[in-house]
Design a protein around this motif. Structure first.
Motif, PDB file in Angstrom:
ATOM      1  N   ARG A 654       0.801  -1.178  -0.013  1.00 29.29           N
ATOM      2  CA  ARG A 654      -0.012  -0.034   0.073  1.00 29.29           C
ATOM      3  C   ARG A 654       0.915   1.189  -0.141  1.00 29.29           C
ATOM      4  O   ARG A 654       0.347   2.402  -0.317  1.00 29.29           O
ATOM      5  CB  ARG A 654      -0.604   0.068   1.196  1.00 29.29           C
ATOM      6  CG  ARG A 654      -1.932  -1.158   1.350  1.00 29.29           C
ATOM      7  CD  ARG A 654      -2.715  -1.029   2.483  1.00 29.29           C
ATOM      8  NE  ARG A 654      -3.457   0.298   2.718  1.00 29.29           N
ATOM      9  CZ  ARG A 654      -4.278   0.523   3.564  1.00 29.29           C
ATOM     10  NH1 ARG A 654      -4.317  -0.415   4.515  1.00 29.29           N
ATOM     11  NH2 ARG A 654      -4.665   1.897   3.663  1.00 29.29           N
ATOM     12  N   ARG A 666      -5.598  -1.597  -2.957  1.00 25.81           N
ATOM     13  CA  ARG A 666      -7.063  -1.245  -2.256  1.00 25.81           C
ATOM     14  C   ARG A 666      -8.193  -2.034  -2.888  1.00 25.81           C
ATOM     15  O   ARG A 666      -9.234  -2.362  -2.338  1.00 25.81           O
ATOM     16  CB  ARG A 666      -7.218   0.310  -2.601  1.00 25.81           C
ATOM     17  CG  ARG A 666      -6.148   1.245  -1.828  1.00 25.81           C
ATOM     18  CD  ARG A 666      -6.487   2.490  -1.932  1.00 25.81           C
ATOM     19  NE  ARG A 666      -5.343   3.420  -1.323  1.00 25.81           N
ATOM     20  CZ  ARG A 666      -4.525   4.001  -2.167  1.00 25.81           C
ATOM     21  NH1 ARG A 666      -4.798   3.928  -3.445  1.00 25.81           N
ATOM     22  NH2 ARG A 666      -3.588   4.792  -1.566  1.00 25.81           N
ATOM     23  N   ARG A 670     -10.963  -4.275  -0.831  1.00 24.60           N
ATOM     24  CA  ARG A 670     -12.262  -4.030  -1.327  1.00 24.60           C
ATOM     25  C   ARG A 670     -13.149  -5.120  -1.521  1.00 24.60           C
ATOM     26  O   ARG A 670     -14.177  -5.666  -1.113  1.00 24.60           O
ATOM     27  CB  ARG A 670     -12.552  -3.045  -2.370  1.00 24.60           C
ATOM     28  CG  ARG A 670     -12.358  -1.613  -1.851  1.00 24.60           C
ATOM     29  CD  ARG A 670     -13.034  -0.545  -2.658  1.00 24.60           C
ATOM     30  NE  ARG A 670     -12.389  -0.862  -4.048  1.00 24.60           N
ATOM     31  CZ  ARG A 670     -11.255   0.161  -4.464  1.00 24.60           C
ATOM     32  NH1 ARG A 670     -10.812   0.905  -3.812  1.00 24.60           N
ATOM     33  NH2 ARG A 670     -10.797   0.258  -5.501  1.00 24.60           N
TER      34      ARG A 670
END
Length: 676
Positions: A654, A666, A670
Motif C-alpha cells: 500500500r 486497495r 475491497r
C-alpha cells in the motif's frame, strides 16, 4: 505399166590405197601440223591473257546506317560492320594458289561494348515480353528465346532475363495444373483450337521446367571469392523462387520450388535470403486452402530436419505455428492416427435404412458416366472438398507431432522452447494417446530443469562457454508447466478421467518452489531482443548478453503469469493450495519491478474475485485456522500451514511508489471486505 522401184544407193567408203607413199605423206602432214601448233604456243603470253579476262566487279561498299558510339575511354567511334568476301571464280586454281600465296590475315571482329549489349538485351526482352503478353499461344516459342538471353555470361543481362521470365510466367501461367497428354489423346482427332492450346501448354511446361532448373542452379551456387554481381544473381534467384511459390503454388513443379527454399533454410547462416525464405513459407502456410501445398512443404522440412540431426534454427520450427489447420482442423490426432471429428451426419446408433431405388442396367451405366463427368468438372474448376482438405491437414498434423516428439526425446535444448510453444498451441488437436506420452516427456524435462536449478544454487558455477551454463532452467520449467496445463485444457477431462492419470501435482509443486528464485531474477522483463549493458564487475555473468537465451519465446514474467493463471483460476483448486500460493505471491511481489508487480497484482485481484471465500481468512488475524507457524520454504504446499500466517505484505504494498500498484492493493482489500 508396172512401177519399178528405184534402186537404193549406198554410200561407199573410199577404197584403201595400197600405195605406201600415200600413207607416208599423210603422217608427215599430221606431224607438221603439231609442230606448227607448238611453235605458235611457245609465243603465247598466258599471264597477259588471264589479266585481260573479264571478272565480276565487287559491289560498292554500303553506307553504314549505325550511329556512332562513345567508348569507355570517351572517344566517339563508328562501328564497322564486318564484310563477307565472295569466293573467286577461279576455284580450279585453288591447289596452286594455296601452294604459292601466303594465307591472308584474319580480320578481328569488332567487340560491342558491355553497355551496348545491356541496352540491346533490355530492348529485346521488353519486345518479347510484350508479344507474349498480347497473345501467348501465338508466341509460344518466345519462352525459349527468353531462356537463351538469360543464359548470357554477363551477370547484368542474366538478372534481367531471370526477372523478365518471372514477370512473364506469373502473367501467362493458367489457374489449373497442366497434366501430360496421354497416348490415346494424341491419336484422337481434335479441333485446331484444341491442338493449338495443347502445343502452347507443352511449350509452357518445358520452358517453365528449364527456368526452375536455372533458378535452382543459381540459388545453390557457392560464392567463395566470387564478385558481388554473382551474389546479386543468387539473391535474385531466391527472390524469384519465393515470388513464384506465392503467386502460382497450384501449378506444376511446386516441389522443385520448395526444395530450393528448404535447402536455404537448412543452412546455419541467418541472412536476408534465409529470412525471405522463412517468411515465404509462413505466407504459403497461411494462404493454403486445400492443404496440399502445406503437406508438401512440411514433409520436406521434416525430412531436412531429420537429415541434419535437428541442428537448425528454431525459427524454422516456428513456421509450423502458421499452418491453417490450427484454426480450421476439428479432429484430434497423434503421430499414428487421426480421430475423425463428429459431424452432423454421424448417428448415435445404427444408420437409418434408406429405400433403395430400382434402376435398370442402362440407367446405372448413365449414372456412372455422369459421376465421372462431374469428377472431371470438379478437377477443372479446382474446387476443394472438405473431405480432401481434412485428409491433407490430418496428414500434415501427424508429421508435425512426429517432429515434436523426436525433438522431445532427443532433448535438444536449443529447440525446446519452440517445441513446447508449438505443443501448447496444438493442445486442442492432441488425442488421448499422445496426451499421456507428452505429459511423461514434460515431467522428465521439468525434473532435469529442477535438478539444474538445485545444482546452480548449491554448487559452484560451471565453466564459461558450457552448454549447461547457458541454459535458463527457470524459463524451461515455466514453459513445461504452462504447456502441460494448456494440454489439459484442450482435453475433455470428463471423458478422459477414467483412462488417463490427470494428476498435475508435480507441475504445481515445482511452480510453487521456484517463486522465490523467480522474483530475484533481474532479467524478468527482458527478452533476447532487449538492449542492455553487461555487468562490468561480473567475471562470468549468469545471463549472457552476446547470445540469445535457449528459450526465447516470451519474457519470464509472461511465462510465470500464464502458468499461475492456469493453476489458480480453476474452480476446483483446494483452499490450502490457494492460501499457500497467495501468501507466497504477496511476498514475492515485494521484490518485482514495477510492470511485473502491476501484472501480479492484477492476477491476485482475479483470484480474490473467484476464490474470495476460500482465502479471506488470510486478511483477518483473529480468524486464524490451525496451529503452528507458516513455513514459506517448505516444498510441500499442504504442509506449509499457510492459514497460520497473514497477508502483512499488503501493508507494504500500500506504500508502493507506483500509484497503479497502490490502487490495485486497495481493490483487493475491497473485494475481501465484501466477502461475508
Amino acid at each position: 505399166m508396172t512401177v519399178v522401184p528405184a534402186v537404193k544407193r549406198r554410200k561407199l567408203s573410199p577404197p584403201e590405197s595400197s600405195d605406201p607413199d600415200s600413207s607416208a605423206s599423210t603422217l608427215v602432214g599430221q606431224s607438221s601440223a603439231q609442230d606448227d601448233f607448238f611453235n605458235r604456243a611457245a609465243g603465247w603470253n598466258l599471264e597477259q591473257d588471264y589479266e585481260q579476262r573479264p571478272r565480276k566487279q565487287k559491289k560498292k561498299e554500303k553506307e553504314s546506317t549505325r550511329l556512332p558510339i562513345k567508348t569507355a575511354e570517351g572517344r566517339i567511334e563508328q562501328v564497322q560492320v564486318p564484310e563477307v568476301v565472295p569466293e573467286d571464280d577461279d576455284s580450279w586454281l585453288g591447289s596452286e594458289k594455296e601452294s604459292i600465296e601466303e594465307p591472308a590475315p584474319v580480320q578481328e571482329e569488332t567487340k560491342v561494348p558491355i553497355r551496348q549489349q545491356i541496352l540491346e538485351a533490355q530492348e529485346e526482352l521488353a519486345r518479347i515480353a510484350s508479344l507474349v503478353n498480347e497473345d501467348p499461344e501465338e508466341h509460344a516459342g518466345a519462352f525459349r528465346t527468353l531462356a537463351q538471353i538469360a543464359a548470357s555470361p554477363n551477370f547484368t543481362i542474366k538478372k534481367l532475363g531471370l526477372a523478365t521470365q518471372l514477370a512473364v510466367y506469373k502473367d501467362v501461367i493458367p489457374g489449373y495444373r497442366i497434366r501430360p497428354i496421354a497416348e490415346i489423346d494424341q491419336t484422337e482427332k481434335v479441333s485446331k483450337d484444341v491442338r493449338r492450346l495443347r502445343a502452347f501448354e507443352q511449350s509452357l511446361i518445358s520452358s517453365y521446367q528449364a527456368y526452375i532448373k536455372d533458378l535452382a542452379k543459381c540459388a545453390k551456387a557457392r560464392l567463395g571469392g566470387v564478385s558481388e554481381a554473382a551474389l546479386n544473381v543468387k539473391q535474385l534467384a531466391i527472390a524469384c523462387t519465393c515470388a513464384l511459390l506465392i503467386a502460382v503454388p497450384h501449378f506444376n513443379f511446386r516441389g522443385e520450388l520448395l526444395k530450393i527454399l528448404v535447402g536455404k533454410l537448412s543452412t546455419n547462416k541467418i541472412d536476408a535470403d534465409f529470412i525471405k525464405c522463412r517468411e515465404t513459407m509462413e505466407i504459403l502456410f497461411r494462404m493454403d486452402e486445400d492443404g496440399t501445398s502445406s503437406l508438401d512443404a512440411v514433409g520436406l522440412i521434416t525430412r531436412m530436419m531429420k537429415a541434419r540431426n535437428y541442428q537448425i534454427d528454431e525459427s524454422v520450427l516456428n513456421t509450423f505455428l502458421h499452418l491453417r489447420l490450427l484454426s480450421e482442423f476439428s479432429s484430434k490426432a497423434s503421430p499414428n492416427r487421426v480421430d475423425k471429428a463428429p459431424t452432423d451426419h454421424d448417428y448415435g446408433g445404427k444408420k437409418p435404412k434408406f429405400k433403395k431405388e430400382f434402376r435398370t442396367k442402362k440407367q446405372r451405366k448413365i449414372m456412372k458416366e455422369r459421376k465421372v463427368v462431374e469428377k472431371e468438372f470438379k478437377e477443372a474448376d479446382a474446387t476443394v472438398s472438405h473431405e480432401q482438405r481434412d485428409r491433407m491437414q490430418g496428414e500434415t498434423l501427424k508429421l508435425v507431432f512426429v517432429t515434436y516428439l523426436r525433438i522431445l526425446n532427443a532433448g535438444l535444448p536449443h529447440l525446446m522452447g519452440a517445441v513446447l510453444q508449438g505443443l501448447a498451441n496444438y493442445a486442442h488437436l492432441i488425442n488421448q494417446d499422445l496426451f499421456g506420452i507428452l505429459l511423461e516427456a514434460l515431467k522428465g524435462l521439468m525434473s532435469d530443469a529442477e535438478a539444474l536449478l538445485t545444482a546452480d544454487e548449491n554448487e559452484q558455477p560451471e565453466e564459461e562457454g558450457s552448454s549447461e551454463s547457458n541454459r535458463d532452467s527457470t524459463r524451461e520449467s515455466l514453459l513445461c508447466i504452462s504447456t502441460a496445463f494448456a494440454l489439459l485444457e484442450g482435453q475433455d477431462v470428463a471423458r478422459s478421467a477414467s483412462s488417463l492419470n490427470l494428476d498435475l501435482t508435480d507441475f504445481t509443486a515445482h511452480l510453487y518452489n521456484i517463486l522465490h528464485s523467480f522474483c530475484i531474477n533481474p532479467d524478468l522483463e527482458l527478452s533476447h531482443k532487449s538492449l542492455r549493458l553487461p555487468d562490468p564487475h561480473a567475471p562470468s555473468p549468469a545471463w549472457p548478453t552476446t547470445t540469445a537465451p535457449t528459450v526465447n519465446i516470451q519474457t519470464t514474467t509472461v511465462l510465470m503469469l500464464r502458468a499461475l493463471t492456469s493453476i489458480l483460476t480453476s474452480r476446483s483448486v483446494p483452499p490450502v493450495r490457494l492460501g499457500a500460493f497467495t501468501k507466497k505471491l504477496f511476498t514475492s511481489t515485494l521484490q518485482l519491478p514495477e510492470k511485473s508487480t502491476l501484472a501480479m497484482v492484477s492476477l491476485l485481484i482475479n483470484v480474490t474475485k473467484i476464490h474470495g471465500r476460500k482465502i479471506a481468512a488470510l486478511w483477518n488475524t483473529e480468524e486464524r485456522k490451525g496451529d503452528g507457524v507458516f513455513d514459506a520454504m517448505r516444498g510441500d504446499m499442504e504442509g506449509s500451514n499457510p492459514f497460520a500466517s497473514t497477508i502483512w505484505d499488503g501493508e507494504l504494498l500500500r506504500l508502493h511508489y507506483a500509484p497503479a500498484v497502490r490502487e490495485g492493493i486497495r481493490g483487493i482489500e475491497r473485494v475481501i471486505g465484501d466477502v461475508k
